[in-house]
Motif scaffolding. Structure first.
Motif, PDB file in Angstrom:
ATOM      1  N   ALA A  97       2.578   4.802   0.355  1.00  0.00           N
ATOM      2  CA  ALA A  97       2.413   6.254   0.475  1.00  0.00           C
ATOM      3  C   ALA A  97       0.945   6.605   0.708  1.00  0.00           C
ATOM      4  O   ALA A  97       0.620   7.433   1.561  1.00  0.00           O
ATOM      5  N   LEU A  98       0.052   5.954  -0.033  1.00  0.00           N
ATOM      6  CA  LEU A  98      -1.380   6.243   0.121  1.00  0.00           C
ATOM      7  C   LEU A  98      -1.858   5.897   1.531  1.00  0.00           C
ATOM      8  O   LEU A  98      -2.642   6.638   2.133  1.00  0.00           O
ATOM      9  N   LYS A  99      -1.378   4.782   2.067  1.00  0.00           N
ATOM     10  CA  LYS A  99      -1.771   4.405   3.436  1.00  0.00           C
ATOM     11  C   LYS A  99      -1.338   5.486   4.419  1.00  0.00           C
ATOM     12  O   LYS A  99      -2.112   5.917   5.276  1.00  0.00           O
ATOM     13  N   PHE A 100      -0.099   5.918   4.286  1.00  0.00           N
ATOM     14  CA  PHE A 100       0.406   6.916   5.235  1.00  0.00           C
ATOM     15  C   PHE A 100      -0.306   8.254   5.061  1.00  0.00           C
ATOM     16  O   PHE A 100      -0.736   8.878   6.038  1.00  0.00           O
ATOM     17  N   LEU A 101      -0.429   8.681   3.820  1.00  0.00           N
ATOM     18  CA  LEU A 101      -0.967  10.030   3.561  1.00  0.00           C
ATOM     19  C   LEU A 101      -2.450  10.135   3.902  1.00  0.00           C
ATOM     20  O   LEU A 101      -2.952  11.219   4.189  1.00  0.00           O
ATOM     21  N   THR A 102      -3.161   9.002   3.863  1.00  0.00           N
ATOM     22  CA  THR A 102      -4.580   9.040   4.228  1.00  0.00           C
ATOM     23  C   THR A 102      -4.786   8.799   5.719  1.00  0.00           C
ATOM     24  O   THR A 102      -5.921   8.684   6.184  1.00  0.00           O
ATOM     25  N   GLY A 103      -3.673   8.685   6.461  1.00  0.00           N
ATOM     26  CA  GLY A 103      -3.794   8.554   7.914  1.00  0.00           C
ATOM     27  C   GLY A 103      -3.991   7.131   8.392  1.00  0.00           C
ATOM     28  O   GLY A 103      -4.596   6.912   9.441  1.00  0.00           O
ATOM     29  N   ARG A 104      -3.465   6.152   7.627  1.00  0.00           N
ATOM     30  CA  ARG A 104      -3.582   4.756   8.038  1.00  0.00           C
ATOM     31  C   ARG A 104      -2.206   4.096   8.168  1.00  0.00           C
ATOM     32  O   ARG A 104      -1.945   3.055   7.551  1.00  0.00           O
ATOM     33  N   PRO A 105      -1.299   4.669   8.975  1.00  0.00           N
ATOM     34  CA  PRO A 105       0.052   4.093   9.076  1.00  0.00           C
ATOM     35  C   PRO A 105       0.056   2.670   9.624  1.00  0.00           C
ATOM     36  O   PRO A 105       0.977   1.905   9.349  1.00  0.00           O
ATOM     37  N   GLU A 106      -0.983   2.314  10.379  1.00  0.00           N
ATOM     38  CA  GLU A 106      -1.016   0.957  10.947  1.00  0.00           C
ATOM     39  C   GLU A 106      -1.179  -0.103   9.857  1.00  0.00           C
ATOM     40  O   GLU A 106      -0.905  -1.282  10.083  1.00  0.00           O
ATOM     41  N   LYS A 107      -1.620   0.312   8.671  1.00  0.00           N
ATOM     42  CA  LYS A 107      -1.775  -0.644   7.571  1.00  0.00           C
ATOM     43  C   LYS A 107      -0.466  -0.875   6.813  1.00  0.00           C
ATOM     44  O   LYS A 107      -0.396  -1.731   5.942  1.00  0.00           O
ATOM     45  N   MET A 108       0.559  -0.099   7.126  1.00  0.00           N
ATOM     46  CA  MET A 108       1.770  -0.132   6.297  1.00  0.00           C
ATOM     47  C   MET A 108       2.587  -1.400   6.504  1.00  0.00           C
ATOM     48  O   MET A 108       2.662  -1.937   7.603  1.00  0.00           O
ATOM     49  N   GLU A 109       3.197  -1.844   5.415  1.00  0.00           N
ATOM     50  CA  GLU A 109       4.063  -3.028   5.419  1.00  0.00           C
ATOM     51  C   GLU A 109       5.387  -2.667   6.076  1.00  0.00           C
ATOM     52  O   GLU A 109       6.070  -1.744   5.623  1.00  0.00           O
ATOM     53  N   ARG A 110       5.754  -3.376   7.142  1.00  0.00           N
ATOM     54  CA  ARG A 110       7.015  -3.086   7.832  1.00  0.00           C
ATOM     55  C   ARG A 110       8.126  -4.045   7.417  1.00  0.00           C
ATOM     56  O   ARG A 110       9.260  -3.907   7.849  1.00  0.00           O
ATOM     57  N   ARG A 111       7.795  -5.036   6.609  1.00  0.00           N
ATOM     58  CA  ARG A 111       8.811  -6.017   6.219  1.00  0.00           C
ATOM     59  C   ARG A 111       9.542  -5.579   4.949  1.00  0.00           C
ATOM     60  O   ARG A 111       9.080  -4.700   4.225  1.00  0.00           O
ATOM     61  N   LEU A 112      10.681  -6.210   4.719  1.00  0.00           N
ATOM     62  CA  LEU A 112      11.428  -6.010   3.470  1.00  0.00           C
ATOM     63  C   LEU A 112      10.817  -6.934   2.420  1.00  0.00           C
ATOM     64  O   LEU A 112      10.721  -8.146   2.637  1.00  0.00           O
ATOM     65  N   LEU A 113      10.395  -6.349   1.306  1.00  0.00           N
ATOM     66  CA  LEU A 113       9.769  -7.135   0.242  1.00  0.00           C
ATOM     67  C   LEU A 113      10.761  -7.342  -0.894  1.00  0.00           C
ATOM     68  O   LEU A 113      11.401  -6.393  -1.352  1.00  0.00           O
ATOM     69  N   ILE A 114      10.876  -8.588  -1.316  1.00  0.00           N
ATOM     70  CA  ILE A 114      11.782  -8.921  -2.414  1.00  0.00           C
ATOM     71  C   ILE A 114      10.989  -9.704  -3.455  1.00  0.00           C
ATOM     72  O   ILE A 114      10.228 -10.611  -3.109  1.00  0.00           O
ATOM     73  N   GLU A 115      11.164  -9.336  -4.702  1.00  0.00           N
ATOM     74  CA  GLU A 115      10.397  -9.970  -5.777  1.00  0.00           C
ATOM     75  C   GLU A 115      11.334 -10.278  -6.934  1.00  0.00           C
ATOM     76  O   GLU A 115      12.098  -9.403  -7.352  1.00  0.00           O
ATOM     77  N   ASP A 116      11.293 -11.506  -7.413  1.00  0.00           N
ATOM     78  CA  ASP A 116      11.975 -11.833  -8.664  1.00  0.00           C
ATOM     79  C   ASP A 116      10.899 -12.293  -9.637  1.00  0.00           C
ATOM     80  O   ASP A 116      10.431 -13.437  -9.577  1.00  0.00           O
ATOM     81  N   MET A 117      10.487 -11.423 -10.526  1.00  0.00           N
ATOM     82  CA  MET A 117       9.337 -11.712 -11.383  1.00  0.00           C
ATOM     83  C   MET A 117       9.652 -12.749 -12.442  1.00  0.00           C
ATOM     84  O   MET A 117       8.760 -13.417 -12.945  1.00  0.00           O
ATOM     85  N   TRP A 118      10.926 -12.882 -12.784  1.00  0.00           N
ATOM     86  CA  TRP A 118      11.286 -13.850 -13.833  1.00  0.00           C
ATOM     87  C   TRP A 118      11.354 -15.256 -13.256  1.00  0.00           C
ATOM     88  O   TRP A 118      10.992 -16.228 -13.904  1.00  0.00           O
ATOM     89  N   GLU A 119      11.840 -15.353 -12.021  1.00  0.00           N
ATOM     90  CA  GLU A 119      11.983 -16.663 -11.370  1.00  0.00           C
ATOM     91  C   GLU A 119      10.768 -17.009 -10.521  1.00  0.00           C
ATOM     92  O   GLU A 119      10.765 -18.022  -9.818  1.00  0.00           O
ATOM     93  N   ASN A 120       9.761 -16.167 -10.539  1.00  0.00           N
ATOM     94  CA  ASN A 120       8.509 -16.422  -9.813  1.00  0.00           C
ATOM     95  C   ASN A 120       8.740 -16.611  -8.313  1.00  0.00           C
ATOM     96  O   ASN A 120       8.183 -17.516  -7.698  1.00  0.00           O
ATOM     97  N   GLN A 121       9.586 -15.762  -7.767  1.00  0.00           N
ATOM     98  CA  GLN A 121       9.873 -15.870  -6.335  1.00  0.00           C
ATOM     99  C   GLN A 121       9.602 -14.543  -5.649  1.00  0.00           C
ATOM    100  O   GLN A 121       9.936 -13.484  -6.182  1.00  0.00           O
ATOM    101  N   SER A 122       8.997 -14.625  -4.466  1.00  0.00           N
ATOM    102  CA  SER A 122       8.849 -13.411  -3.673  1.00  0.00           C
ATOM    103  C   SER A 122       9.039 -13.742  -2.203  1.00  0.00           C
ATOM    104  O   SER A 122       8.762 -14.863  -1.757  1.00  0.00           O
ATOM    105  N   GLN A 123       9.546 -12.763  -1.479  1.00  0.00           N
ATOM    106  CA  GLN A 123       9.819 -12.943  -0.054  1.00  0.00           C
ATOM    107  C   GLN A 123       9.349 -11.724   0.709  1.00  0.00           C
ATOM    108  O   GLN A 123       9.417 -10.598   0.201  1.00  0.00           O
ATOM    109  N   ARG A 124       8.889 -11.959   1.932  1.00  0.00           N
ATOM    110  CA  ARG A 124       8.583 -10.867   2.857  1.00  0.00           C
ATOM    111  C   ARG A 124       9.397 -11.153   4.102  1.00  0.00           C
ATOM    112  O   ARG A 124       9.110 -12.110   4.818  1.00  0.00           O
ATOM    113  N   LEU A 125      10.403 -10.354   4.332  1.00  0.00           N
ATOM    114  CA  LEU A 125      11.350 -10.650   5.399  1.00  0.00           C
ATOM    115  C   LEU A 125      11.155  -9.712   6.588  1.00  0.00           C
ATOM    116  O   LEU A 125      11.136  -8.487   6.430  1.00  0.00           O
TER     117      LEU A 125
END
Ligand SMILES: [Zn+2]
Length: 336
Positions: free
Chosen positions: A203-231
């Motif tokens: 939201a901060l990236k978009f609202l400050t006029g920096r949409p090119e910085k925004m993450e376009r991938r799907l982010l998945i996080e499992d904090m207990w199993e120590n796994q993260s994905q960027r799809l």
């Protein structure tokens, strides 16, 4: 240095935002739908950042919320304060320089279509139906929709950008959204804060006029199993999607569901068209039903079930999970 600039000095010092970005933030207005764990976390961060908010929630504070819903305190649960009211009070105490509007409603297309301009929509809901409604609303208005979800120690983030695909409706077939809930699988506070922080930084990236910085991938996080994905989900576009492809927006319809089961609780929500709380209180009292009045609700018991009526005509029937039973009980109390 002015009062305002001093308050935001550390944030404006950050190279990604700067004084100009801070000025932009203070002109923006964000819609936060849902004031549970996610809604509380994103609202707290955005209000401190200087962003004006429209807050909306349909529920009240309960003791089981306090473990992760950081805007609320024990007294809110004791007095069953509507979350929109409790959140508004806390957020105003945090930052009185911004505009805050809080409403106790169940978001519908009728409510959204009357909403003045907002710059983006933050998803802090707990159900697929409302998420698709927000997806369609944001696409129709040409503003970003920041989807987020968490259960257990598992969380997801995805940003739907106007004019880009896939949208959330495209992804629905691929996301495990309709299965477990926080009531059945539980949830730990860290995943809430993690997912909420990802929403806020986008939201901060978009609202400050920096949409090119925004993450376009799907982010998945499992904090207990120590796994993260960027799809990269570009290939998941549904070429016949009625939202982002043909722009039919199937969720933008007026005929609201009359009843719905609240996520993970033995509570059914029934809608009635009412003209304020006072006539209903009089009606119930004439029938010798004891009514507890607050500025926002009426509460009474019927057949040993707790009934809670909000000003917008929603009745929460507690201790049932059958819509027909709930409707029958509301009919008995209020007439058909
Ligand atoms: Zn789509």
């Amino acid at each position: 240095m002015t009062h305002v600039s001093k308050r935001y000095a550390r944030q404006a010092r950050f190279h990604g935002i700067g004084a100009e970005g801070q000025e932009r933030l203070m002109e923006k207005r964000v819609l936060v739908v849902g004031l549970g764990a996610l809604g509380a976390a994103v609202s707290d961060q955005l209000v401190r950042a200087g962003v004006s908010l429209v807050l909306v929630d349909r529920d009240y504070v309960e003791v089981t919320n306090l473990q992760r819903q950081t805007l609320y305190v024990e007294q809110d649960a004791l007095s069953e304060t509507p979350k929109a009211i409790a959140a508004l009070e806390r957020l105003r105490a945090i930052n009185s320089d911004i505009e805050l509007d809080a409403q106790i409603v169940d978001v519908s297309w009728d409510w959204l279509r009357a909403l003045p301009h907002v710059d983006l929509v933050l998803d802090a809901t707990d159900n697929v139906e409302t998420r698709l409604l927000l997806n369609d609303f944001a696409l129709d208005r040409g503003i970003p929709f920041l989807f987020a979800s968490c259960v257990g120690a598992y969380g997801m983030n995805y940003t739907v950008m106007p004019g880009e695909a896939p949208c959330l409706r495209c992804l629905m077939r691929h996301l495990p959204l309709a299965g477990q809930t926080c009531a059945t699988a539980g949830v730990v506070a860290p995943i809430v804060q993690h997912v909420a922080s990802r929403q806020v930084v986008e939201a901060l990236k978009f609202l400050t006029g920096r949409p090119e910085k925004m993450e376009r991938r799907l982010l998945i996080e499992d904090m207990w199993e120590n796994q993260s994905q960027r799809l990269d989900v570009a290939r998941l576009i549904d070429v016949s999607c009625p939202s982002c492809q043909t722009h039919d927006y199937p969720s933008l319809v007026s005929n609201r569901q009359q009843t719905s089961l609240l996520c993970g609780r033995d509570v059914v929500q029934v809608r009635r068209s009412i003209e304020g709380l006072a006539p209903i209180a009089n009606l119930l009292e004439r029938a010798d039903i004891a009514v507890k009045r607050t500025p926002f609700t009426l509460e009474w018991r019927w057949r040993n079930h707790r009934m809670l009526l909000f000003k917008d005509g929603r009745v929460l029937v507690h201790g049932v999970n059958d819509a027909h039973v709930a409707v029958a009980m509301v009919d008995e109390c209020l007439g058909t």
